[in-house]
Design a protein around this motif. Structure first.
Motif, PDB file in Angstrom:
ATOM      1  N   LYS B  84      42.773  12.799   6.039  1.00  0.00           N
ATOM      2  CA  LYS B  84      42.846  13.064   7.485  1.00  0.00           C
ATOM      3  C   LYS B  84      41.475  13.427   8.031  1.00  0.00           C
ATOM      4  O   LYS B  84      41.093  13.010   9.119  1.00  0.00           O
ATOM      5  CB  LYS B  84      43.798  14.233   7.753  1.00  0.00           C
ATOM      6  N   GLU B  85      40.762  14.247   7.275  1.00  0.00           N
ATOM      7  CA  GLU B  85      39.453  14.712   7.730  1.00  0.00           C
ATOM      8  C   GLU B  85      38.426  13.592   7.782  1.00  0.00           C
ATOM      9  O   GLU B  85      37.628  13.502   8.696  1.00  0.00           O
ATOM     10  CB  GLU B  85      38.936  15.766   6.756  1.00  0.00           C
ATOM     11  N   GLN B  86      38.456  12.726   6.746  1.00  0.00           N
ATOM     12  CA  GLN B  86      37.338  11.795   6.588  1.00  0.00           C
ATOM     13  C   GLN B  86      37.565  10.411   7.191  1.00  0.00           C
ATOM     14  O   GLN B  86      36.602   9.689   7.427  1.00  0.00           O
ATOM     15  CB  GLN B  86      36.993  11.668   5.094  1.00  0.00           C
ATOM     16  N   ILE B  89      40.951   6.976  11.364  1.00  0.00           N
ATOM     17  CA  ILE B  89      42.264   6.525  11.840  1.00  0.00           C
ATOM     18  C   ILE B  89      43.309   7.603  11.518  1.00  0.00           C
ATOM     19  O   ILE B  89      43.080   8.428  10.634  1.00  0.00           O
ATOM     20  CB  ILE B  89      42.685   5.192  11.160  1.00  0.00           C
ATOM     21  N   PRO B  90      44.461   7.599  12.225  1.00  0.00           N
ATOM     22  CA  PRO B  90      45.504   8.579  11.899  1.00  0.00           C
ATOM     23  C   PRO B  90      46.075   8.325  10.493  1.00  0.00           C
ATOM     24  O   PRO B  90      46.214   7.181  10.064  1.00  0.00           O
ATOM     25  CB  PRO B  90      46.585   8.334  12.959  1.00  0.00           C
ATOM     26  N   VAL B  91      46.378   9.422   9.802  1.00  0.00           N
ATOM     27  CA  VAL B  91      46.918   9.365   8.441  1.00  0.00           C
ATOM     28  C   VAL B  91      48.221  10.160   8.407  1.00  0.00           C
ATOM     29  O   VAL B  91      48.266  11.312   8.854  1.00  0.00           O
ATOM     30  CB  VAL B  91      45.927   9.974   7.426  1.00  0.00           C
ATOM     31  N   PHE B 221      51.730   8.229  20.325  1.00  0.00           N
ATOM     32  CA  PHE B 221      50.780   9.275  20.730  1.00  0.00           C
ATOM     33  C   PHE B 221      49.359   8.731  20.800  1.00  0.00           C
ATOM     34  O   PHE B 221      48.596   9.045  21.693  1.00  0.00           O
ATOM     35  CB  PHE B 221      50.780  10.434  19.729  1.00  0.00           C
ATOM     36  N   TYR B 222      48.996   7.942  19.777  1.00  0.00           N
ATOM     37  CA  TYR B 222      47.621   7.456  19.702  1.00  0.00           C
ATOM     38  C   TYR B 222      47.431   6.111  20.431  1.00  0.00           C
ATOM     39  O   TYR B 222      46.381   5.494  20.321  1.00  0.00           O
ATOM     40  CB  TYR B 222      47.191   7.321  18.233  1.00  0.00           C
ATOM     41  N   GLU B 223      48.469   5.690  21.143  1.00  0.00           N
ATOM     42  CA  GLU B 223      48.425   4.421  21.890  1.00  0.00           C
ATOM     43  C   GLU B 223      48.020   3.264  20.991  1.00  0.00           C
ATOM     44  O   GLU B 223      47.144   2.466  21.313  1.00  0.00           O
ATOM     45  CB  GLU B 223      47.509   4.551  23.103  1.00  0.00           C
TER      46      GLU B 223
END
Lengths: 267, 267
Positions: B84-86, B89-91, B221-223
């Motif tokens: 998630k941090e690196q 893109i959404p994970v 959410f992230y369209e």
């Protein structure tokens, strides 16, 4: 991250959403604002609904809210997109969570939606469903008698049963439908009777329950969950633009928010 | 937004997640990668799991993926936070969606989790549940015999019934538990038999089903939803690091992915 989450509705229906939010996210702090003075929004013009909704939102922005939940189908259908665009915080409506839960639940890809005449004629649920899965077929049924029934406090009588049976007959007559969305935040209060009428053949989905789960997910996505380990639960604050008495009775009798204070505010 | 969504797993278990993703989001394009050559991850060191997972992710980044779904409990528990941090893109992992669904479902606030010994001893579900609702009490039960049972293809025999009944006895003996999380992506294949053993007294939640719904919500959410109105459905692509034969059989027999191609890749 103990900033509050605002929940707005035209009146009392959104308390079903607040109840689920508080149950599923006990560590979070909620502020509910019901515009009971001017409800129902269903009979107002789009411009009025937009204006009233923004008045509620602007009032609540003073509380340094971290998220906004629009717990009203009419306001979601009309104002959600511009709220999402213009506010610097995440905004969640009630339509998409209900639609996604129906997509998860249905095996026959035939989904019924019940709601007020405005919500059904807006086809907001139909569009949300079909934009994700074009194979889904929908049946929208307006149930204009349900909100008066609920607001009169009649949730169990033989007369209520008859009204529901009559209203749901298009759904009862279609054996391919396996999923029903309660497309009005009032309706979960009638859910036991609706399930009895449907004889448990159809999965009944409450937008309130599903919106609760989706708020939980989005708090995690946006890293907004209250992670203070010393907080176990918080009591919602309830605000209204109208008379206190009805809201006070309903919050205790139906939702057991006995510890919540109700305050009257002017927008 | 017709960029693909990557789904990774140590082997075949994640196909239950892929099945739900494809069912709930037919317009989306999925690429599945199962590291069957090196599975199961449950018996590997943390460093190995981290290394193998990053190898899969780096391989899939070449496909210009718009989202990553980690359909493996072990990899979720160990590597999700750093992914998630690196990654830009959404994970999405499988643990939080299952935990949130349990919070939505439980009325007694007593939730059981079954999984591999690694997943149960990591207490990843317990922590996810209690960080959101500290009142929830959990019971974790390791079921090390389930994966061998599933991989041998035995999903219905009397012997399978006996193994499940024996494994679930701590849950059957606790009448306060009302919700069970299948905390291993293999287990949904045994769900009918598990529900029979539990005699329908307990709500059984599949991480696969819930992860499908949460991926749907987060795409919105992230369209990132595929909004191309000309696309009705797309066929997943399946990649494996191991032999093609097992995966080919399972994808058709259990998941009806008869149109999906399976390719072998080297990481």
């Amino acid at each position: 991250m103990n900033r509050p989450i605002a929940v707005i509705d035209s009146g009392i229906g959104g308390l079903t959403v607040l109840y689920e939010l508080n149950r599923q996210l006990p560590k979070e702090r909620f502020i509910y604002l019901g515009d009971t003075l001017r409800c129902p929004y269903g009979s107002k013009s789009e411009e009025e609904v937009r204006h009233f909704t923004w008045e509620m939102v602007n009032y609540l922005l003073n509380y340094d809210i971290k998220m906004l939940v629009v717990a009203c189908n009419t306001a979601t259908a009309i104002v959600l997109d511009e709220l999402k665009e213009q506010l610097p915080i995440p905004v969640i409506g009630v339509i998409e969570p209900g639609a996604r839960a129906a997509i998860k639940s249905t095996e026959t890809e035939r989904v019924a939606i019940i709601g007020t005449e405005n919500t059904i004629s807006s086809q907001a649920y139909d569009q949300a469903l079909m934009s994700i899965n074009p194979s889904i077929q929908t049946l929208g049924v307006a149930c204009p008698l349900f909100v008066p029934l609920i607001e009169s406090g009649d949730l169990t009588s033989d007369e209520a049963y008859a009204v529901i049976e009559e209203s749901l007959s298009p759904i009862l007559n279609d054996p391919t439908i396996d999923t029903l969305i309660l497309g009005c935040t009032h309706y979960p209060m009638l859910q036991p009777l609706i399930e009895t009428v449907l004889n448990n053949h159809i999965t009944v989905l409450s937008s309130a329950l599903e919106t609760g789960a989706e708020v939980s997910a989005s708090l995690a996505f946006y890293e907004l969950l209250n992670t203070d380990i010393e907080v176990e639960e918080q009591i919602p604050t309830i605000l209204t633009t109208g008379h206190l008495s009805v809201l006070k009775r309903i919050k205790d009798e139906l939702f057991h928010f006995n510890n919540s204070q109700v305050y009257r505010v002017s927008l």
